[in-house]
Design a protein around this motif. Sequence first.
Motif, PDB file in Angstrom:
ATOM      1  N   LYS A   1      61.034  43.022-102.928  1.00 44.50           N
ATOM      2  CA  LYS A   1      61.179  44.384-102.404  1.00 44.50           C
ATOM      3  C   LYS A   1      62.103  45.086-103.386  1.00 44.50           C
ATOM      4  O   LYS A   1      63.226  44.602-103.627  1.00 44.50           O
ATOM      5  CB  LYS A   1      61.792  44.343-101.010  1.00 44.50           C
ATOM      6  CG  LYS A   1      60.917  43.588-100.018  1.00 44.50           C
ATOM      7  CD  LYS A   1      61.696  43.240 -98.762  1.00 44.50           C
ATOM      8  CE  LYS A   1      60.858  42.301 -97.916  1.00 44.50           C
ATOM      9  NZ  LYS A   1      61.643  41.620 -96.894  1.00 44.50           N
TER      10      LYS A   1
ATOM     11  N   GLY B   1      52.594  46.883-103.016  1.00 45.69           N
ATOM     12  CA  GLY B   1      53.967  46.349-103.113  1.00 45.69           C
ATOM     13  C   GLY B   1      54.927  47.097-102.196  1.00 45.69           C
ATOM     14  O   GLY B   1      54.560  48.059-101.522  1.00 45.69           O
ATOM     15  N   ASN B   2      56.180  46.648-102.220  1.00 43.75           N
ATOM     16  CA  ASN B   2      57.207  47.241-101.374  1.00 43.75           C
ATOM     17  C   ASN B   2      58.292  47.830-102.288  1.00 43.75           C
ATOM     18  O   ASN B   2      58.933  47.094-103.049  1.00 43.75           O
ATOM     19  CB  ASN B   2      57.793  46.130-100.477  1.00 43.75           C
ATOM     20  CG  ASN B   2      58.733  46.679 -99.424  1.00 43.75           C
ATOM     21  OD1 ASN B   2      59.340  47.725 -99.613  1.00 43.75           O
ATOM     22  ND2 ASN B   2      58.840  45.965 -98.318  1.00 43.75           N
ATOM     23  N   ALA B   3      58.468  49.157-102.262  1.00 45.46           N
ATOM     24  CA  ALA B   3      59.464  49.780-103.145  1.00 45.46           C
ATOM     25  C   ALA B   3      60.043  51.027-102.506  1.00 45.46           C
ATOM     26  O   ALA B   3      59.373  51.713-101.734  1.00 45.46           O
ATOM     27  CB  ALA B   3      58.826  50.134-104.487  1.00 45.46           C
ATOM     28  N   THR B   4      61.302  51.304-102.847  1.00 43.63           N
ATOM     29  CA  THR B   4      62.005  52.483-102.363  1.00 43.63           C
ATOM     30  C   THR B   4      62.683  53.159-103.543  1.00 43.63           C
ATOM     31  O   THR B   4      63.339  52.471-104.333  1.00 43.63           O
ATOM     32  CB  THR B   4      63.146  52.073-101.396  1.00 43.63           C
ATOM     33  OG1 THR B   4      62.588  51.294-100.362  1.00 43.63           O
ATOM     34  CG2 THR B   4      63.846  53.263-100.808  1.00 43.63           C
TER      35      THR B   4
ATOM     36  N   TYR C   1      67.110  46.760 -96.370  1.00 36.57           N
ATOM     37  CA  TYR C   1      66.437  45.462 -96.532  1.00 36.57           C
ATOM     38  C   TYR C   1      67.259  44.278 -96.014  1.00 36.57           C
ATOM     39  O   TYR C   1      66.804  43.143 -96.067  1.00 36.57           O
ATOM     40  CB  TYR C   1      66.128  45.237 -98.023  1.00 36.57           C
ATOM     41  CG  TYR C   1      65.062  46.163 -98.575  1.00 36.57           C
ATOM     42  CD1 TYR C   1      63.767  46.169 -98.064  1.00 36.57           C
ATOM     43  CD2 TYR C   1      65.359  47.027 -99.633  1.00 36.57           C
ATOM     44  CE1 TYR C   1      62.792  47.001 -98.595  1.00 36.57           C
ATOM     45  CE2 TYR C   1      64.381  47.863-100.175  1.00 36.57           C
ATOM     46  CZ  TYR C   1      63.098  47.837 -99.648  1.00 36.57           C
ATOM     47  OH  TYR C   1      62.137  48.651-100.175  1.00 36.57           O
TER      48      TYR C   1
ATOM     49  N   ALA D   1      57.700  43.638-108.087  1.00 39.28           N
ATOM     50  CA  ALA D   1      56.924  43.846-106.851  1.00 39.28           C
ATOM     51  C   ALA D   1      55.720  42.917-106.826  1.00 39.28           C
ATOM     52  O   ALA D   1      55.409  42.319-105.790  1.00 39.28           O
ATOM     53  CB  ALA D   1      56.495  45.305-106.745  1.00 39.28           C
TER      54      ALA D   1
ATOM     55  N   ASP E   1      59.872  37.887-101.262  1.00 32.59           N
ATOM     56  CA  ASP E   1      60.835  38.380-100.264  1.00 32.59           C
ATOM     57  C   ASP E   1      62.256  38.569-100.791  1.00 32.59           C
ATOM     58  O   ASP E   1      63.181  38.792-100.020  1.00 32.59           O
ATOM     59  CB  ASP E   1      60.855  37.474 -99.020  1.00 32.59           C
ATOM     60  CG  ASP E   1      59.519  37.509 -98.298  1.00 32.59           C
ATOM     61  OD1 ASP E   1      58.856  38.567 -98.346  1.00 32.59           O
ATOM     62  OD2 ASP E   1      59.126  36.484 -97.719  1.00 32.59           O
TER      63      ASP E   1
ATOM     64  N   ARG F   1      53.836  51.090-104.138  1.00 36.60           N
ATOM     65  CA  ARG F   1      53.345  50.997-102.745  1.00 36.60           C
ATOM     66  C   ARG F   1      51.824  51.108-102.690  1.00 36.60           C
ATOM     67  O   ARG F   1      51.172  50.422-101.919  1.00 36.60           O
ATOM     68  CB  ARG F   1      54.009  52.064-101.881  1.00 36.60           C
ATOM     69  CG  ARG F   1      55.466  51.725-101.563  1.00 36.60           C
ATOM     70  CD  ARG F   1      55.955  52.433-100.330  1.00 36.60           C
ATOM     71  NE  ARG F   1      55.985  53.867-100.543  1.00 36.60           N
ATOM     72  CZ  ARG F   1      57.071  54.545-100.914  1.00 36.60           C
ATOM     73  NH1 ARG F   1      58.215  53.910-101.098  1.00 36.60           N
ATOM     74  NH2 ARG F   1      57.024  55.845-101.082  1.00 36.60           N
TER      75      ARG F   1
END
Length: 251
Positions: free
Chosen positions: A31, A54-57, A80, A26, A5, A50
């Motif tokens: 994130k 996982g969580n990615a931008t 976030y 990730a 997190d 993703r």
Amino acid sequence: MLLKDKVAIITGGARGLGEVYCHRFAEEGAKVMVADINGEGAIKVAEAIRKSGGNATPFKVDVSKEQDTKSMAETCAKMYGRIDILVNNAAIFYGLKYTPFDQLSSEEWDRILSVNVKGVWLCVKAVAPHMKQQGGGRIINVASGAPLKGNPGLLHYNASKAAVIGITRTLAKELGKHWINVNAVAPGFTLTEASMLMAGEDRMNQAVAARCLPKQEETEDVVGTVVFLASDMSKFITGQTLAVNGGDLFL
Ligand SMILES: NC(=O)c1ccc[n+]([C@@H]2O[C@H](COP(=O)([O-])OP(=O)(O)OC[C@H]3O[C@@H](n4cnc5c(N)ncnc54)[C@H](O)[C@@H]3O)[C@@H](O)[C@H]2O)c1
């Protein structure tokens, strides 16, 4: 999961070592904002993360432009809610040519230093207010073993990476009271597209011969140290540069 997190911005995340950091962060539960001047590359890396759960931008940023770095930090904080980790990995490395110091042009000198040095400062300047407000954070700057060894033909690059070590020490002193740790990692020659193009096989083999642990350095050999510096396992370490090079030089 060492980074569960946590929210991390990784610059230069579209390729090479930065891409590997993004994936591992990730996997460790972070994130990740994949920030790079190569916007398409950043999108691809974020999509791949993703896809594997996982969580990615992605975020397109030129780290040498103050407005870009500000909007990178603001977008991350808005999306976030915080910024726990900044990995200052973006640099001009790909395409560098070994050039004697008196044949370097002033334009080339400025091009390298504006990204590799000014870019580090601007990213910290943009992210630090968010870290201060939330009561702490981690900054990991990517230096290199090259200035420590004084490799000839790379004066501009070596000057830029030596500056990163100085920046790391100074910022550790300025930001410690805000519980922001600032450390650096100094990899040796590591197998990426950029290093292979620049160094060629002979130089890579010389690097192996100089190591206590005599093998090629791979991206996987570096990523664990960066995760360590981003995690709570290193929370009383600041201002340090960790050389990750199989023992080809000692700090
Ligand atoms: N590979 C090695 O042998 C080695 C050794 C020591 C240190 N390093 C350092 O590690 C980092 C990554 O190296 P690499 O081999 O993956 O190099 P690379 O050239 O493949 O990756 C650099 C990334 O930074 C991005 N970038 C360049 N200019 C930018 C800018 N103005 N704004 C935002 N992003 C920008 C590039 O698009 C690229 O994705 C660099 O800081 C490099 O100096 C590499």
